[in-house]
Motif scaffolding. Structure first.
Motif, PDB file in Angstrom:
ATOM      1  N   LEU A 151      19.015  24.993  57.491  1.00 44.75           N
ATOM      2  CA  LEU A 151      20.269  25.319  58.175  1.00 44.75           C
ATOM      3  C   LEU A 151      21.478  25.171  57.262  1.00 44.75           C
ATOM      4  CD1 LEU A 151      21.400  22.264  60.239  1.00 44.75           C
ATOM      5  CD2 LEU A 151      19.147  22.261  59.207  1.00 44.75           C
ATOM      6  N   LEU A 152      21.253  24.876  55.975  1.00 42.75           N
ATOM      7  CA  LEU A 152      22.353  24.669  55.039  1.00 42.75           C
ATOM      8  C   LEU A 152      22.246  25.626  53.863  1.00 42.75           C
ATOM      9  CD1 LEU A 152      22.396  20.758  54.661  1.00 42.75           C
ATOM     10  CD2 LEU A 152      23.945  22.113  56.070  1.00 42.75           C
ATOM     11  N   THR A 153      23.395  25.991  53.306  1.00 44.42           N
ATOM     12  CA  THR A 153      23.438  26.588  51.979  1.00 44.42           C
ATOM     13  C   THR A 153      23.817  25.472  51.008  1.00 44.42           C
ATOM     14  OG1 THR A 153      25.799  27.138  52.091  1.00 44.42           O
ATOM     15  CG2 THR A 153      24.235  28.759  52.970  1.00 44.42           C
ATOM     16  N   TRP A 154      23.701  25.746  49.721  1.00 43.78           N
ATOM     17  CA  TRP A 154      24.037  24.703  48.740  1.00 43.78           C
ATOM     18  C   TRP A 154      25.492  24.273  48.876  1.00 43.78           C
ATOM     19  CZ3 TRP A 154      21.682  21.244  46.024  1.00 43.78           C
ATOM     20  CH2 TRP A 154      22.345  20.599  44.982  1.00 43.78           C
ATOM     21  N   ASN A 155      26.383  25.202  49.189  1.00 45.87           N
ATOM     22  CA  ASN A 155      27.799  24.866  49.331  1.00 45.87           C
ATOM     23  C   ASN A 155      28.071  24.002  50.552  1.00 45.87           C
ATOM     24  OD1 ASN A 155      28.559  26.303  47.034  1.00 45.87           O
ATOM     25  ND2 ASN A 155      28.900  28.209  48.170  1.00 45.87           N
ATOM     26  N   ASP A 156      27.172  24.055  51.544  1.00 41.48           N
ATOM     27  CA  ASP A 156      27.329  23.221  52.741  1.00 41.48           C
ATOM     28  C   ASP A 156      26.975  21.761  52.468  1.00 41.48           C
ATOM     29  OD1 ASP A 156      28.076  25.355  54.388  1.00 41.48           O
ATOM     30  OD2 ASP A 156      25.989  25.867  54.817  1.00 41.48           O
ATOM     31  N   ALA A 157      26.142  21.531  51.476  1.00 40.93           N
ATOM     32  CA  ALA A 157      25.642  20.177  51.196  1.00 40.93           C
ATOM     33  C   ALA A 157      26.715  19.374  50.462  1.00 40.93           C
ATOM     34  CB  ALA A 157      24.369  20.249  50.363  1.00 40.93           C
ATOM     35  N   ASN A 158      27.273  18.405  51.152  1.00 42.10           N
ATOM     36  CA  ASN A 158      28.342  17.582  50.580  1.00 42.10           C
ATOM     37  C   ASN A 158      27.733  16.417  49.803  1.00 42.10           C
ATOM     38  OD1 ASN A 158      30.829  16.432  50.003  1.00 42.10           O
ATOM     39  ND2 ASN A 158      30.984  15.419  51.993  1.00 42.10           N
ATOM     40  N   ILE A 159      27.278  16.704  48.590  1.00 41.09           N
ATOM     41  CA  ILE A 159      26.639  15.684  47.745  1.00 41.09           C
ATOM     42  C   ILE A 159      27.696  15.040  46.849  1.00 41.09           C
ATOM     43  CG2 ILE A 159      24.873  15.239  46.001  1.00 41.09           C
ATOM     44  CD1 ILE A 159      23.448  17.748  46.991  1.00 41.09           C
ATOM     45  N   LYS A 160      27.793  13.747  46.898  1.00 42.75           N
ATOM     46  CA  LYS A 160      28.811  13.025  46.135  1.00 42.75           C
ATOM     47  C   LYS A 160      28.260  12.699  44.736  1.00 42.75           C
ATOM     48  CE  LYS A 160      30.909  11.134  50.291  1.00 42.75           C
ATOM     49  NZ  LYS A 160      31.323   9.916  51.030  1.00 42.75           N
ATOM     50  N   TRP A 161      28.424  13.645  43.829  1.00 49.12           N
ATOM     51  CA  TRP A 161      27.876  13.481  42.491  1.00 49.12           C
ATOM     52  C   TRP A 161      28.570  12.354  41.732  1.00 49.12           C
ATOM     53  CZ3 TRP A 161      23.361  15.394  41.722  1.00 49.12           C
ATOM     54  CH2 TRP A 161      22.959  16.550  42.410  1.00 49.12           C
ATOM     55  N   ASP A 162      29.818  12.061  42.078  1.00 58.31           N
ATOM     56  CA  ASP A 162      30.482  10.939  41.410  1.00 58.31           C
ATOM     57  C   ASP A 162      29.756   9.632  41.699  1.00 58.31           C
ATOM     58  OD1 ASP A 162      31.199  11.100  44.083  1.00 58.31           O
ATOM     59  OD2 ASP A 162      33.200  10.253  43.780  1.00 58.31           O
ATOM     60  N   LEU A 163      29.239   9.501  42.931  1.00 60.25           N
ATOM     61  CA  LEU A 163      28.486   8.299  43.282  1.00 60.25           C
ATOM     62  C   LEU A 163      27.149   8.266  42.549  1.00 60.25           C
ATOM     63  CD1 LEU A 163      28.404   5.736  44.947  1.00 60.25           C
ATOM     64  CD2 LEU A 163      27.470   7.060  46.859  1.00 60.25           C
ATOM     65  N   MET A 164      26.538   9.434  42.336  1.00 66.20           N
ATOM     66  CA  MET A 164      25.289   9.495  41.578  1.00 66.20           C
ATOM     67  C   MET A 164      25.502   8.985  40.150  1.00 66.20           C
ATOM     68  SD  MET A 164      23.398  10.866  43.919  1.00 66.20           S
ATOM     69  CE  MET A 164      24.524  10.257  45.164  1.00 66.20           C
ATOM     70  N   LEU A 165      26.594   9.443  39.529  1.00 69.41           N
ATOM     71  CA  LEU A 165      26.891   9.032  38.153  1.00 69.41           C
ATOM     72  C   LEU A 165      27.221   7.542  38.089  1.00 69.41           C
ATOM     73  CD1 LEU A 165      29.039  12.081  36.972  1.00 69.41           C
ATOM     74  CD2 LEU A 165      26.658  11.576  36.402  1.00 69.41           C
ATOM     75  N   PHE A 166      27.962   7.067  39.089  1.00 70.99           N
ATOM     76  CA  PHE A 166      28.251   5.629  39.126  1.00 70.99           C
ATOM     77  C   PHE A 166      26.963   4.820  39.195  1.00 70.99           C
ATOM     78  CE2 PHE A 166      28.316   2.026  42.089  1.00 70.99           C
ATOM     79  CZ  PHE A 166      28.969   1.095  41.285  1.00 70.99           C
TER      80      PHE A 166
END
Length: 495
Positions: free
Chosen positions: A336-351
């Motif tokens: 039910l999502l496109t990639w743009n719909d997915a609000n992934i917090k990449w800054d938190l991944m890098l942290f």
């Protein structure tokens, strides 16, 4: 989020952006020079007994990163990138693969998938439909409605791995109830207890589920990597959820005493308006059906991890299940999502990647044990019984949010330190670190301590004093219950 939902939570009650005080401004101003001085002093200080050169260098990088994480003159993910670059350059680790490889940890993938699942829950409106249905079905009195709101918070924690997302979902519903009930912000005790128990239920439910916040996932990574643990979804759930439920039940009763309100007439009108909100959602949409199937499959696979080998001939790990759920959400036609719909917090991944890199370097080099030994003997902790040490650690972890406002930063600082402390004292580090990790979501004392607090505080229904006096009691209850579980329940479930 529909227009009606947006309207309820906005307007005059919208949280105002917090102005930075003089102390916080000073920390940001001096954070970088202090961090540089700390790195240089530790890097070039005379050799210390028991501290290897690699350990000394990893300690220097760790202290520099710690100062920057706490003072935040730059975003925390940039500090992590600096640390990842410095560790191999200064010789704190043997190979750059040790630090670059942390971005491939299973817990990082678990966090990515958790953000995808949250996006699916919000886009589908499934969480809002479920919440409205629960209240209109079972909330027949104000007291019963408070109980239902708490139950909703605990159920949503399984499906919405974001404390802020859950608060954003729940506050508009609470506002509808209180506005129809004619509860005056700042004066209504019903309003005070509903909002305060809302933020507390959000925090306590989060402590009960490993995937309910990134901080829990990061803590599990440290426990499994550094303490040799084998903590998974069900182990965390069995250890922490009963403690969260007991603490919530106790604080619920205390809240009714602190903010006593009379059972007044007219509450049925609030339920009628909420029924109207539920009706506006229309029939069960295709996206909601898809989200329901994906979430049920995810929880089923997490809950039955011990039986996968017998059923399928192979085991599906917690992280693999999460990735599968994320994949199903994103697959064309299936999801039910496109990639743009997915609000992934990449800054938190890098942290998180940088936090693991620094923590692992300090642990493998022996730097963490050296620091803890200095602290232990300096404070006389080595003279305490192991039981007393555990209680002290749990209470320190519980109230540490008064100093460190970021859950992820606090986990990164405290959990490796407590693991090293347990090792230096000959204690089992796994139960001690797990008990400490269970406290880190109790960020409920002041509005700035979490975004959830700010969202609820912005409604205007309670004061800072109301929040503080209720939170002090709740945190004490939580630390006490977790301490009791450390000595009893943990042994029953084999931790």
């Amino acid at each position: 989020m529909g227009e009606s939902q947006k309207k309820v939570g906005m307007g005059d009650n919208e949280p105002q952006k917090k102005k930075k005080g003089g102390f916080e401004t000073g920390m940001k101003k001096w954070g970088i020079p202090v961090a540089i001085i700390a790195v240089l002093v530790l890097m070039f200080m005379p050799a210390q007994e028991g501290l290897d050169p690699a350990a000394q260098k990893s300690l220097a990088v760790f202290m520099g990163a710690l100062i920057l994480w706490v003072t935040t003159p730059i975003p925390i993910y940039l500090t992590s990138l600096i640390a990842i670059l410095l560790l191999p350059i200064v010789g704190a680790v043997e190979s750059e693969k040790e630090v670059f490889g942390t971005l491939g940890y299973d817990v990082i993938w678990l966090m990515v998938s958790a953000f995808i699942l949250t996006s699916a829950m919000i886009k589908s409106n499934l969480g809002r439909r479920f919440s409205l249905w629960m209240i209109t079905k079972f909330g027949r009195t104000p007291k019963m409605t408070l109980i239902v709101l708490i139950i909703i918070n605990f159920i949503l924690a399984f499906f919405v791995p974001s404390t802020t997302a859950r608060a954003t979902l729940m506050v508009p519903i609470c506002m509808i109830l209180l506005e129809v009930y004619k509860a005056i912000p700042g004066k209504s005790n019903l309003g005070k207890v509903m909002m305060l128990q809302g933020l507390q239920a959000d925090a306590l439910a989060t402590s009960g589920i490993m995937t309910a916040t990134a901080g829990n996932i990061i803590a599990v990574g440290f426990i499994n990597e550094q303490a040799g643990g084998n903590i998974g979804y069900m182990t965390w759930l069995m250890a922490s959820m009963p403690a969260a439920i007991i603490t919530m039940a106790l604080t619920f009763m205390i809240g009714l005493k602190l903010f006593s309100f009379k059972e007044e007439t007219g509450f049925e009108n609030a339920r009628d308006q909420l029924k109207g909100e539920l009706k506006k959602l229309g029939p069960f949409s295709l996206d909601e059906k898809k989200a329901t199937v994906i979430f049920l499959l995810t929880v089923f696979l997490w809950a039955t991890g011990d039986y996968h080998e017998a059923w399928f001939g192979f085991e599906i790990s917690t992280a693999q299940v999460a990735v599968l759920a994320g994949l199903l959400c994103l697959l064309p036609r299936v999801g039910l999502l496109t990639w743009n719909d997915a609000n992934i917090k990449w800054d938190l991944m890098l942290f998180a990647a940088g936090a693991y890199a620094v923590g692992n370097a300090l642990d493998k080099s022996g730097g963490a044990v050296w620091i803890i030994e200095k602290v232990v003997y300096g404070l006389g902790i080595e003279k305490m019984s192991h039981g007393m040490v555990a209680v002290v650690v749990i209470f320190i972890a519980m109230y540490s949010h008064l100093i460190f406002t970021s859950k992820t930063v606090r986990v990164t600082i405290l959990i490796p330190a407590f693991i090293a402390l347990a090792k230096s004292l000959g204690m089992d580090p796994v139960p001690l670190a797990l008990a400490a990790a269970m406290t880190t979501t109790f960020t409920i004392t002041l509005p700035p301590h979490s975004k959830v607090n700010t969202i609820y505080f912005g409604t205007g229904y309670f004061s800072i004093l109301d929040q503080v006096k209720y939170a002090i009691v709740t945190c004490f209850l939580g630390a006490t219950v977790i301490s009791i579980f450390y000595f009893t329940w943990f042994k029953v479930i084999g931790i």
